[in-house]
Design an enzyme around this catalytic site. Structure first.
Site, mmCIF file in Angstrom:
data_model
loop_
_atom_site.group_PDB
_atom_site.id
_atom_site.type_symbol
_atom_site.label_atom_id
_atom_site.label_comp_id
_atom_site.label_asym_id
_atom_site.label_seq_id
_atom_site.Cartn_x
_atom_site.Cartn_y
_atom_site.Cartn_z
ATOM 1 N N ALA A 66 83.928 106.286 15.975
ATOM 2 C CA ALA A 66 84.323 105.159 16.822
ATOM 3 C C ALA A 66 85.018 105.745 18.046
ATOM 4 C CB ALA A 66 85.252 104.243 16.049
ATOM 5 N N GLY A 109 82.953 106.832 12.279
ATOM 6 C CA GLY A 109 82.030 105.710 12.441
ATOM 7 C C GLY A 109 80.574 106.143 12.558
ATOM 8 N N GLU A 112 79.450 106.552 9.120
ATOM 9 C CA GLU A 112 79.400 105.197 8.549
ATOM 10 C C GLU A 112 78.183 104.426 9.061
ATOM 11 O OE1 GLU A 112 83.490 104.689 9.880
ATOM 12 O OE2 GLU A 112 84.065 104.163 7.841
ATOM 13 N N GLU A 132 88.896 110.703 9.981
ATOM 14 C CA GLU A 132 89.912 109.753 10.471
ATOM 15 C C GLU A 132 91.318 110.115 10.037
ATOM 16 O OE1 GLU A 132 87.019 108.893 8.983
ATOM 17 O OE2 GLU A 132 86.131 107.148 9.968
#
Ligand code: CO8
Length: 258
Positions: A66, A109, A112, A132
């Site tokens: 992200a 992300g 993911e 993260e």
């Protein structure tokens, strides 16, 4: 075909291609990328002429996570209220099978997003991880749930708690990746896999993907009941009649996707 700010989109035969295109940020997934990917995927999903979608990035990065710069200054409430997540469950719910073709970094992300797809093909340069924890946070787009289901609790817990990255070989051994190919063959191979899938009966593909999703989400007895019903429903399709007749007549089936 619609033009998007952060992705490139094209259709080849019955395969829809989505290429994440933020080279300056290693394809970091900001809110715009999320809505662009969702919009393109939903457009392909609504098109009977598309039987498989491929999501890919660049040679250097599928997606490095992200967008940290977009999130950095937000409060918890702003993260929840700002709809930074809302597009991803809809992307994961498209009916059409999705292949992730991963080269380079698939982190946070990015990993993911790959796990929202149905098949992950990796270049030998791919690196997966949920780093993260190094940023003082944790996975937020499904990593703590999908990675556990994909590779088992203990391996997932080690990766998520330490932030360690794994290479393509280790990811394949763990069961995250279905196959590793040389980097310069990744897109051709992803195209071949997607074309193979897209040549099958669309109703059968939709039913199969729904049953595979059920395997991830429901207790066994409920999943088996669901499978029995969607399997039976396929006997009302023209493609079932054609597929079984083609077998009896020893020829290739000509599916009409109904
Ligand atoms: N976000 C924003 N920008 C990024 C990101 C990112 N995730 N990753 C890389 N970039 C940018 C860098 O800032 C740099 O930009 P600039 O040139 O302007 O400084 C550019 O991309 C190139 O990156 P590097 O110079 O760092 O390249 P290196 O080859 O030295 O390093 C790495 C590559 C190892 C991949 C490194 O960039 C890195 O560690 N990136 C961050 C990886 C990471 O921590 N990912 C997890 C992010 S958090 C997350 O994904 C949470 C998911 C849930 C959120 C759900 C709600 C949105």
């Amino acid at each position: 075909m619609t033009e998007y700010e952060t992705i490139l989109v094209r259709q080849e035969g019955r395969v829809g291609w989505i290429t994440i295109n933020r080279p300056d940020a290693l394809n970091a997934l900001n809110t715009q990328v999320m809505w662009d990917i969702l919009s393109a995927a939903e457009a392909f999903d609504a098109d009977e002429g598309v039987g498989c979608i491929v999501v890919t990035g660049s040679e250097r990065a599928f997606a490095a996570g992200a967008d940290i710069k977009e999130m950095e200054a937000k409060s918890g409430l702003e993260m929840l209220m700002g709809d930074h997540f809302g597009g991803w469950p809809r992307f994961a719910a498209v009916r059409t099978p999705v292949v992730a073709a991963v080269s380079g970094y698939a982190l946070g992300g990015g990993c993911e997003l790959a796990m929202m797809c149905d098949i992950i093909l990796a270049a030998d340069t791919a690196k997966f991880g949920q780093p993260e924890i190094n940023l003082g946070v944790m996975p937020g787009m499904g990593g703590s749930q999908r990675l556990v289901r994909a590779i088992g609790y203990y391996k997932a817990a080690e990766l998520i708690l330490t932030g360690r990255l794994i290479d393509a070989t280790e990811a394949e051994r763990a069961g995250l990746v279905s196959r590793v190919v040389p980097a310069d063959e990744l897109l051709a191979e992803a195209g071949r896999v997607a074309e193979t899938i897209a040549s099958k009966s669309l109703p059968a593909l939709y039913a199969t993907k729904a049953a595979l999703d059920a395997a991830m989400e429901t207790p066994l007895a409920e999943g088996l009941r669901f499978e029995r019903h969607v399997f039976a429903a396929l006997f009302d399709t023209a493609d079932q009649t054609e597929g079984m007749a083609a077998f009896r007549e020893k020829r290739e089936p000509r599916f009409e996707h109904r």
